[in-house]
Design an enzyme around this catalytic site. Structure first.
Site, short mmCIF file in Angstrom:
data_model
loop_
_atom_site.label_atom_id
_atom_site.label_comp_id
_atom_site.label_asym_id
_atom_site.label_seq_id
_atom_site.Cartn_x
_atom_site.Cartn_y
_atom_site.Cartn_z
N HIS A 145 0.82 -1.22 0.00
CA HIS A 145 0.00 0.00 0.00
C HIS A 145 0.86 1.27 0.00
O HIS A 145 0.35 2.36 -0.30
CB HIS A 145 -0.99 -0.01 1.17
CG HIS A 145 -0.39 0.30 2.51
ND1 HIS A 145 -0.09 -0.67 3.44
CD2 HIS A 145 -0.07 1.48 3.10
CE1 HIS A 145 0.40 -0.11 4.52
NE2 HIS A 145 0.43 1.19 4.35
N ASP B 193 0.13 -7.56 1.49
CA ASP B 193 0.61 -6.19 1.63
C ASP B 193 2.13 -6.12 1.68
O ASP B 193 2.71 -5.35 2.44
CB ASP B 193 0.01 -5.52 2.88
CG ASP B 193 0.11 -4.00 2.83
OD1 ASP B 193 0.28 -3.46 1.71
OD2 ASP B 193 0.02 -3.36 3.88
N SER C 167 4.59 2.49 8.01
CA SER C 167 4.28 1.37 7.13
C SER C 167 5.50 0.96 6.30
O SER C 167 6.13 1.80 5.65
CB SER C 167 3.14 1.74 6.18
OG SER C 167 1.94 1.94 6.88
#
Length: 474
Positions: free
Chosen positions: A124, A154, A228
């Site tokens: 992402h 992911d 992230s």
């Protein structure tokens, strides 16, 4: 000599006071007062040794680990839709008005191979990016090359052409235990090379809507936007997880509440190996459909509790069929791992590779049964012409796992050729087929099986955006 707790308290107070002056004082209206210098000197610091014992510190490990964590900056060019600019007159009259904008985002990444320049990050973080750059700990910024990604876990792999890189060794995430100390390194809110620490709060965490296949490490180390793709390391400086999300019912801007999630390093290692060797991730499947058990069903099947996955269909030629599974069986465990519901079984399949052998703990007619099954390759896409001539020109794929976790079943129309028979009937790329007159299905495998006998009239119930609809295929 002051006792150690008092010294630690004073040193921490001094450190926070210095932070208040240098950072908070410049940005907040309600500022905290720094501790008076007469009580705690501004130069106060933890001593290296107290009572003959060295004071524990993460600094030596972090000095080795932090250079392996990079900042990942992405840019995406988005066309601005303005109906006035469909008219050439307005375009000539207002040529200076921008018709495109650039969306930028910031995340983190971890160098896992210094020689090859491999960097692990989240899918992402780089999804739909037109330009990806990585900023190293030493300040160098280099353009990154996209190698591949797996949206359903992911995980993404990029490569940076730079020398003198530092890589983090991959640890064995299966060895993590609840209570182990871990450290998160990343770039939350753009603050580069930020370190937070905590413990492993849980392992094998799943059942979180909208996050794909799940086997998360849960930690109370602060993980915020920008973290992230960053590193979760153990006290030996080994990479044990890729930070991916923080859970907060009030939204990410409500602040960290100690519920951070990381992808286990062992799962990341398997995905990277497939991306490097094949360019894509191929998953295994048992080839069955299941549903959850209600208390009434459990009682009728002779089970003490409504737990497990009830087999409703076994696809011909599948690993489940070869193992002897039948409709009506209840799967209670896979390789000794408890199965609470149908989603847990599906999640297990999604995290297993082709050729994996699985031991199934089954209840049949209320009696225990042990079966052995081998997961077979799950097709990534199916051409419509192989199913039914009325679908010629369309290509179908499994739904992204994030949508399936959100409660959708069906197949995704990944492509429709212009002027094809499917296009002439109104089918479009991006449609989700929820149901069809061909028969019941929940995924790509059962969608194929539903065309064993072609229906006289083919009607599809679809979801386009948020609008449901119906198409008669001609």
């Amino acid at each position: 000599m002051r006792p150690l707790p008092t010294l630690l308290t004073l040193a921490l107070a001094a450190a926070f006071g210095g932070f208040t002056v240098s950072a908070i004082h410049a940005h907040l209206d309600n500022r905290a007062e720094a501790a008076p210098s007469a009580v705690v000197p501004a130069t106060a610091a933890l001593p290296a040794v107290v009572a003959g014992q060295p004071v524990p510190s993460l600094a030596p490990m972090l000095e080795r680990a932090m250079p392996a964590v990079v900042s990942v900056n992405t840019k995406q060019v988005v066309r601005v839709r303005n109906p006035f600019f469909d008219d050439p007159f307005f375009r000539r009259l207002f040529p200076q008005v921008p018709q495109e904008r650039i969306n930028e985002s910031l995340g983190s990444g971890v160098i896992i191979d210094a020689d090859k320049g491999y960097v692990l990050t989240n899918h992402h973080v780089i999804d739909n990016a037109d330009d990806v750059q990585a900023t190293l700990a030493d300040g160098r910024t280099v353009k990154a090359e996209f190698l591949g990604s797996d949206p359903d876990t992911d995980i993404a792999l990029i490569r940076i052409p730079a020398d003198k890189l530092t890589a983090l060794p991959l640890g064995d995430s299966n060895q993590l235990r609840v209570g182990d100390f871990v450290v998160a390194i990343g770039n939350p809110f753009g603050f580069s090379q930020t370190v937070t620490s905590g413990i492993v709060s849980a392992v094998g965490r799943s059942g979180i809507r909208g996050l794909g296949f799940q086997n998360f490490i849960q930690t109370d180390a602060s993980i915020n936007p920008g973290n992230s793709g960053g590193a979760l390391v153990n006290l030996s400086g080994q990479l044990v997880g890729i930070n991916t999300a923080s859970f907060n019912p009030r939204g990410s801007m409500a602040g960290n509440i100690g519920l951070g999630l990381a992808i286990p390093s062992n799962l990341a290692r398997d995905v990277v190996e497939q991306l490097v060797t094949k360019g894509v991730v191929v998953r295994g499947t048992l080839g069955l459909e299941t549903q959850n058990l209600s208390p009434q069903l459990a009682q009728g099947l002779g089970l003490a509790e409504a737990r497990g996955a009830l087999v409703t269909r076994v696809l011909a030629g599948s690993g489940a069929a070869d193992a002897g599974l039948k409709a009506g069986d209840v799967v209670l465990a896979l390789n000794g791992q408890r199965v609470d519901n149908a989603q847990a079984l599906h999640n297990f399949e999604g995290l297993s590779s082709v050729g994996s052998r699985v031991e199934l703990d089954v209840r049949r007619d209320g009696k225990p049964l042990q079966l052995q099954a081998t997961l077979k390759e799950q097709p990534r896409a199916v051409g419509g012409d192989t199913l039914d001539p009325r679908l010629a020109g369309a290509t179908f794929a499994d739904l992204p796992e994030s949508l399936r976790q959100a409660g959708l079943n069906g197949v995704l129309v990944s492509e429709v050729a212009r002027g094809s028979r499917a296009a002439q009937s109104g089918l479009a790329s991006g449609d989700i087929v929820l149901a069809a007159s061909s028969g019941e299905f929940v995924d790509l495998a059962s969608w194929r099986a539903s065309f064993d006998a072609r229906p006289q009239q083919l009607v599809l119930r679809i979801l386009r955006g948020n609008a449901p609809g119906q198409l008669v295929m001609r």
